[in-house]
Design an enzyme around this catalytic site. Structure first.
Site, PDB file in Angstrom:
ATOM      1  N   HIS A 115       1.071  -1.336   0.201  1.00  0.00           N
ATOM      2  CA  HIS A 115      -0.299  -0.341   0.029  1.00  0.00           C
ATOM      3  C   HIS A 115       0.934   1.454  -0.108  1.00  0.00           C
ATOM      4  O   HIS A 115       0.153   2.225  -0.168  1.00  0.00           O
ATOM      5  CB  HIS A 115      -1.111  -0.058   1.187  1.00  0.00           C
ATOM      6  CG  HIS A 115      -0.112   0.164   2.567  1.00  0.00           C
ATOM      7  ND1 HIS A 115       0.411  -0.910   3.518  1.00  0.00           N
ATOM      8  CD2 HIS A 115       0.441   1.286   3.084  1.00  0.00           C
ATOM      9  CE1 HIS A 115       0.381  -0.261   4.362  1.00  0.00           C
ATOM     10  NE2 HIS A 115       0.875   0.869   4.092  1.00  0.00           N
ATOM     11  N   HIS A 179       4.780   9.547  11.892  1.00  0.00           N
ATOM     12  CA  HIS A 179       3.382   9.063  12.970  1.00  0.00           C
ATOM     13  C   HIS A 179       3.936   7.601  13.407  1.00  0.00           C
ATOM     14  O   HIS A 179       5.376   7.208  12.664  1.00  0.00           O
ATOM     15  CB  HIS A 179       2.666   7.729  11.196  1.00  0.00           C
ATOM     16  CG  HIS A 179       2.944   7.586  10.185  1.00  0.00           C
ATOM     17  ND1 HIS A 179       3.997   8.111   9.669  1.00  0.00           N
ATOM     18  CD2 HIS A 179       2.673   6.244   9.711  1.00  0.00           C
ATOM     19  CE1 HIS A 179       4.427   7.386   8.971  1.00  0.00           C
ATOM     20  NE2 HIS A 179       4.266   6.242   8.585  1.00  0.00           N
TER      21      HIS A 179
END
Length: 312
Positions: A115, A179
């Site tokens: 992804h 993140h």
């Protein structure tokens, strides 16, 4: 020769663990506008700088940079499966040019991408095959990492190559911003985890589902007191985007890897893809850049940003 750039965060939890409807609508609108701009530009080639998350590259041989002459999507989370339309001959020419520029890059003739590469490609084109593409994977999650200076120089080499092409080229950078999802570290890992990180290709559907379930579980508590992972850092994200927009790429040479990990999260190093993309853009000449969107989204475990650039 005309070059445009889009740098976007990606998140496998989009559509799986969404924030409120208003935020989803904001992101959908921003992505729809970006996709329309790509369609209007109608690129003849897309160069995508992307990370991998232990789906195609493992510690049995972990290159800092790898360029693919052929690539297939593993279809993790909700991404499409199947081959990308890689321009093999042009990818080989680019690889030789990069090597001749004193940048050591690995070459894969059968790369699996996840992804980290395909989500943004899908969002910007609606397909894995609509346009010819050259994927360049930058190690962003498997320490140790080389200095950001080397990433900038990789981008410069790519930019000099595409500047010689008589083509409309779209540069994509995908990853970050701040993140820290639950990606395991080899250091201190138990035997099972270590074996996966070293040679975990082609996992069973059950193994992949369990891995994705852990990410989902983290997204459901991320940013809350019970989550021990590094929280999002909007200030760091904004300063980073501003640096790229202002064209101050030389400042990335001073980036300290450990400081970034502590301040913004271990997977923030996916911004290496943005650095390479902007360095490629700058190598073709002066550019105008602007921030299209930013919001820290705990549900997606991402400081979610979108930045665009075009030649002056």
């Amino acid at each position: 020769m005309t070059i445009q750039l889009k740098c976007l965060s990606h998140t496998p939890l989009r559509g799986i663990n969404d924030p409120g409807a208003a935020t989803v609508a904001e992101v959908d609108a921003v992505l729809a506008k970006a996709k329309a701009e790509v369609e209007a530009f109608d690129p003849e080639l897309i160069v995508v700088f992307a990370p991998d998350h232990y789906n195609g590259l493992f510690y049995d041989l972990m290159p800092p940079f790898v360029i693919a002459t052929a690539a297939d999507s593993v279809g993790d989370y909700q991404t499409m499966t199947g081959p990308l339309s890689v321009d093999k001959d042009l990818a080989l020419e680019m690889a030789k040019f990069i090597l001749d520029s004193d940048i050591d890059i690995a070459i894969s003739h059968r790369l699996q991408v996840d992804h980290g590469c395909t989500q943004t490609l899908e969002e910007m084109t609606g397909s894995l095959t609509r346009y010819p593409v050259i994927p360049i994977i930058i190690n962003s999650v498997a320490p140790p990492f080389g200095p950001y200076r080397r990433v900038r120089k990789l981008g410069e080499a790519v930019g000099k190559f595409i500047a010689k092409l008589n083509k409309r080229v779209l540069i994509l950078g995908t990853g970050g911003l701040s993140h820290e999802p639950p990606v395991p570290l080899l250091s201190g890992a138990n035997e099972d985890i270590a074996n996966f990180l070293i040679a975990g290709r082609n996992p069973t559907p059950e193994f992949r589902a369990a891995r994705q379930a852990r990410t989902l579980a983290t997204g459901m508590i991320f940013g809350k007191p019970e989550c021990e992972l590094t929280p999002l850092n909007p200030e760091w994200d904004q300063n980073f985007m501003d640096l790229l927009i202002r064209g101050q790429l030389d400042k990335v040479d001073a980036f300290d890897i450990e400081e970034i990990s502590k301040a913004a999260g271990r997977s923030t190093h996916e911004v290496r893809t943005w650095v390479a993309a902007f360095a490629a853009m700058a190598a073709s000449g002066p550019y105008n850049a602007h921030q299209d969107y930013y919001r820290p989204i705990n549900e997606w475990i991402a400081g979610y940003g979108v930045v665009s650039a075009s030649q002056k």
